[in-house]
Design an enzyme around this catalytic site. Structure first.
Site, PDB file in Angstrom:
ATOM      1  N   SER A   1       4.860  -9.988  11.143  1.00 16.00           N
ATOM      2  CA  SER A   1       4.585  -8.863  10.256  1.00 16.00           C
ATOM      3  C   SER A   1       3.087  -8.731  10.031  1.00 16.00           C
ATOM      4  O   SER A   1       2.366  -9.738   9.975  1.00 16.00           O
ATOM      5  CB  SER A   1       5.267  -9.123   8.908  1.00 16.00           C
ATOM      6  OG  SER A   1       4.826  -8.189   7.955  1.00 16.00           O
TER       7      SER A   1
ATOM      8  N   TYR B   1       7.384 -14.811   1.693  1.00 15.40           N
ATOM      9  CA  TYR B   1       7.874 -14.114   2.894  1.00 15.40           C
ATOM     10  C   TYR B   1       6.771 -14.062   3.966  1.00 15.40           C
ATOM     11  O   TYR B   1       6.967 -14.447   5.117  1.00 15.40           O
ATOM     12  CB  TYR B   1       8.348 -12.697   2.529  1.00 15.40           C
ATOM     13  CG  TYR B   1       8.404 -11.766   3.710  1.00 15.40           C
ATOM     14  CD1 TYR B   1       9.435 -11.869   4.637  1.00 15.40           C
ATOM     15  CD2 TYR B   1       7.401 -10.808   3.930  1.00 15.40           C
ATOM     16  CE1 TYR B   1       9.467 -11.037   5.747  1.00 15.40           C
ATOM     17  CE2 TYR B   1       7.427  -9.975   5.033  1.00 15.40           C
ATOM     18  CZ  TYR B   1       8.455 -10.095   5.932  1.00 15.40           C
ATOM     19  OH  TYR B   1       8.474  -9.280   7.032  1.00 15.40           O
TER      20      TYR B   1
ATOM     21  N   LYS C   1       6.212 -16.019   7.854  1.00 10.19           N
ATOM     22  CA  LYS C   1       5.871 -15.374   9.130  1.00 10.19           C
ATOM     23  C   LYS C   1       4.647 -16.068   9.748  1.00 10.19           C
ATOM     24  O   LYS C   1       4.590 -16.305  10.948  1.00 10.19           O
ATOM     25  CB  LYS C   1       5.597 -13.880   8.926  1.00 10.19           C
ATOM     26  CG  LYS C   1       6.817 -13.077   8.512  1.00 10.19           C
ATOM     27  CD  LYS C   1       7.854 -13.012   9.639  1.00 10.19           C
ATOM     28  CE  LYS C   1       9.076 -12.196   9.270  1.00 10.19           C
ATOM     29  NZ  LYS C   1      10.160 -12.301  10.262  1.00 10.19           N
TER      30      LYS C   1
HETATM   31  C1  UD1 Z   1       6.271  -4.106   2.260  1.00  9.51           C
HETATM   32  C2  UD1 Z   1       5.989  -5.568   2.144  1.00  9.51           C
HETATM   33  C3  UD1 Z   1       5.695  -6.108   3.523  1.00  9.51           C
HETATM   34  C4  UD1 Z   1       6.855  -5.824   4.455  1.00  9.51           C
HETATM   35  C5  UD1 Z   1       7.112  -4.325   4.489  1.00  9.51           C
HETATM   36  C6  UD1 Z   1       8.345  -4.017   5.297  1.00  9.51           C
HETATM   37  C7  UD1 Z   1       5.017  -5.857  -0.103  1.00  9.51           C
HETATM   38  C8  UD1 Z   1       3.806  -6.213  -0.887  1.00  9.51           C
HETATM   39  N1  UD1 Z   1       4.860  -5.801   1.224  1.00  9.51           N
HETATM   40  O1  UD1 Z   1       5.084  -3.477   2.722  1.00  9.51           O
HETATM   41  O2  UD1 Z   1       5.477  -7.490   3.440  1.00  9.51           O
HETATM   42  O3  UD1 Z   1       6.547  -6.286   5.746  1.00  9.51           O
HETATM   43  O4  UD1 Z   1       7.327  -3.852   3.158  1.00  9.51           O
HETATM   44  O5  UD1 Z   1       8.413  -2.650   5.555  1.00  9.51           O
HETATM   45  O6  UD1 Z   1       6.088  -5.623  -0.652  1.00  9.51           O
HETATM   46  N2  UD1 Z   1       5.337   2.746  -2.789  1.00  9.51           N
HETATM   47  C9  UD1 Z   1       5.441   3.606  -3.861  1.00  9.51           C
HETATM   48  N3  UD1 Z   1       6.632   3.725  -4.498  1.00  9.51           N
HETATM   49  C10 UD1 Z   1       7.750   3.027  -4.101  1.00  9.51           C
HETATM   50  C11 UD1 Z   1       7.647   2.151  -3.003  1.00  9.51           C
HETATM   51  C12 UD1 Z   1       6.422   2.026  -2.372  1.00  9.51           C
HETATM   52  O7  UD1 Z   1       4.472   4.259  -4.241  1.00  9.51           O
HETATM   53  O8  UD1 Z   1       8.818   3.169  -4.733  1.00  9.51           O
HETATM   54  C13 UD1 Z   1       4.065   2.638  -2.058  1.00  9.51           C
HETATM   55  C14 UD1 Z   1       3.453   1.255  -2.027  1.00  9.51           C
HETATM   56  O9  UD1 Z   1       2.612   1.055  -3.129  1.00  9.51           O
HETATM   57  C15 UD1 Z   1       2.698   1.306  -0.699  1.00  9.51           C
HETATM   58  C16 UD1 Z   1       3.551   2.212   0.179  1.00  9.51           C
HETATM   59  O10 UD1 Z   1       4.342   2.973  -0.717  1.00  9.51           O
HETATM   60  O11 UD1 Z   1       1.440   1.917  -0.855  1.00  9.51           O
HETATM   61  C17 UD1 Z   1       4.478   1.466   1.120  1.00  9.51           C
HETATM   62  O12 UD1 Z   1       5.254   0.536   0.389  1.00  9.51           O
HETATM   63  P1  UD1 Z   1       6.453  -0.270   1.070  1.00  9.51           P
HETATM   64  O13 UD1 Z   1       7.320   0.652   1.842  1.00  9.51           O
HETATM   65  O14 UD1 Z   1       7.111  -1.101   0.023  1.00  9.51           O
HETATM   66  O15 UD1 Z   1       5.738  -1.179   2.147  1.00  9.51           O
HETATM   67  P2  UD1 Z   1       4.522  -2.237   1.975  1.00  9.51           P
HETATM   68  O16 UD1 Z   1       4.279  -2.558   0.577  1.00  9.51           O
HETATM   69  O17 UD1 Z   1       3.381  -1.725   2.781  1.00  9.51           O
END
Ligand code: UD1
Length: 339
Positions: free
Chosen positions: A125, A151, A155
């Site tokens: 990842s 997690y 990895k």
């Molecule tokens: C997350 C995990 C990462 C994992 C990946 C799998 C964390 C810190 N990281 O990445 O280890 O490999 O998922 O896909 O959890 N967001 C919102 N509202 C929401 C959900 C997300 O604003 O309800 C934003 C987050 O702040 C971020 C973006 O959307 O900026 C993507 O979030 P997300 O899909 O959870 O992925 P990551 O955090 O990048």
């Protein structure tokens, strides 16, 4: 090649199974079905017309895995996707994460050595980089910067174990693939992500809001140092991600290599919501919420190494991913459980 796919019934696994079969390979699956359903394998068989022998077992059950590999010998390669993947859960249950993710990988490497299997492609990842010092991230970027969650550490540890195994065994062909943010679904609408409960990741959450199952999207932070203030990520269509595994498997040579699998295109939270509104034709209510602890402002790949060495590049856009996710969502409002 005959390929053993661990975690092959999961979201990325099922798409990878399809890509392998479509490229002419035979696929065997081992999956404990803890995060998915055998229905995913049935749908892989329906899409491809292939029969996919499937063992419902934990990869750490070395006796069961060995018997399965012998039954289907010769197995030429392993694509290793089995593992736990929820970041928040890993903070709450670190020992379980190390046990399952690291234990699974060690068991698998032992069985490979004993059964004469010399090729492994591992699902790592982009989380291993932690907080990026510079963007885009190349495979030479430092790993583990402020990496707080177990997690991501599992990895990173598994990458080290596989790298050491390759250094010790000149026959071993080993590749780690560092995924950026997998999104989308199979264009048929038959295979997709099936998170249990309220999703943690952005696209599944946005999709639930679009279909009316959740009221609004919480945008985690709008004051980041990014063009629209929301987080930037590299969202890669799961079908493109799947084809990256085929390329890695077919190009693997003795030794150990790491590849980023991403598009190289940063997309903001607001841009993703807008793309999903276009794809679904629905308005998606959102409100700005505090930053989520542990989130970085921006992370995206430099995918040049995979392009150069594997001849692989992404073909699909964020709009394709939203369209395909929405098809999956509307055809399977209850995931595989509704089948
Ligand atoms: C997350 C995990 C990462 C994992 C990946 C799998 C964390 C810190 N990281 O990445 O280890 O490999 O998922 O896909 O959890 N967001 C919102 N509202 C929401 C959900 C997300 O604003 O309800 C934003 C987050 O702040 C971020 C973006 O959307 O900026 C993507 O979030 P997300 O899909 O959870 O992925 P990551 O955090 O990048």
């Amino acid at each position: 090649m005959r390929v053993l796919l661990t975690g092959g019934a999961g979201y990325i696994g099922a798409h990878t199974a399809i890509a392998l079969i479509e490229a002419g390979h035979d696929v065997l699956i081992i999956d404990d079905m803890s995060g998915t359903s055998v229905e995913a394998v049935r749908r892989v068989e329906r899409i491809t017309g292939a029969t996919v022998p499937t063992l419902v077992a934990d990869v750490r059950d070395v006796d069961a895995l060995t018997a399965f590999v012998r039954e289907h010998a010769p197995v030429d390669a392993v694509v290793h996707l089995a593992g736990l993947k929820a970041v928040g859960e890993s903070v709450a249950e670190p020992v379980r994460y190390y046990d399952v993710n690291v234990g699974t990988s060690i068991a698998l490497l032992k069985v490979m050595a004993a059964e004469g299997i010399h090729t492994i492609v591992f699902s790592s990842s982009a989380t291993v980089y932690g907080t990026p010092e510079a963007l885009p991230l190349t495979e030479d970027s430092p790993t583990g910067i402020d990496l707080a969650n177990p997690y991501g550490k599992t990895k990173r540890i598994i990458e080290e174990i596989i790298s050491d195994a390759a250094a010790a065994d000149p026959q071993l062909r080993a590749v780690s693939l560092r995924y950026f943010n997998p999104v989308g679904a199979h264009p048929s609408g038959l295979i997709g992500e099936d998170p249990h409960g309220i999703p943690n990741n952005l696209m599944p959450f946005v999709s639930r809001v679009a279909i009316g199952a959740l009221p609004e999207v919480a945008v985690f932070g709008s004051d980041y140092d990014t063009p629209d203030g929301t987080g930037l990520r590299d969202y890669i269509h799961v079908s493109d991600l799947a084809s990256g595994h085929v390329a890695a498997l077919e190009q693997a040579s003795p030794g150990y290599e790491v590849y980023n699998l991403g598009t190289g295109e940063p997309v903001s939270v607001l841009e993703l919501i807008a793309a999903f509104e276009r794809a679904s034709g629905r308005d998606i209510p959102r409100r700005v919420a505090p930053r989520r602890p542990g989130d970085v402002a921006a992370t995206y790949a430099d995918p040049a190494k995979a392009q150069r060495e594997l001849g692989w590049s992404t073909r699909l856009t964020i709009d394709d991913a939203c369209r395909d996710y929405w098809t999956w969502q509307t055809q399977n409002p209850n995931g595989y459980a509704g089948a």
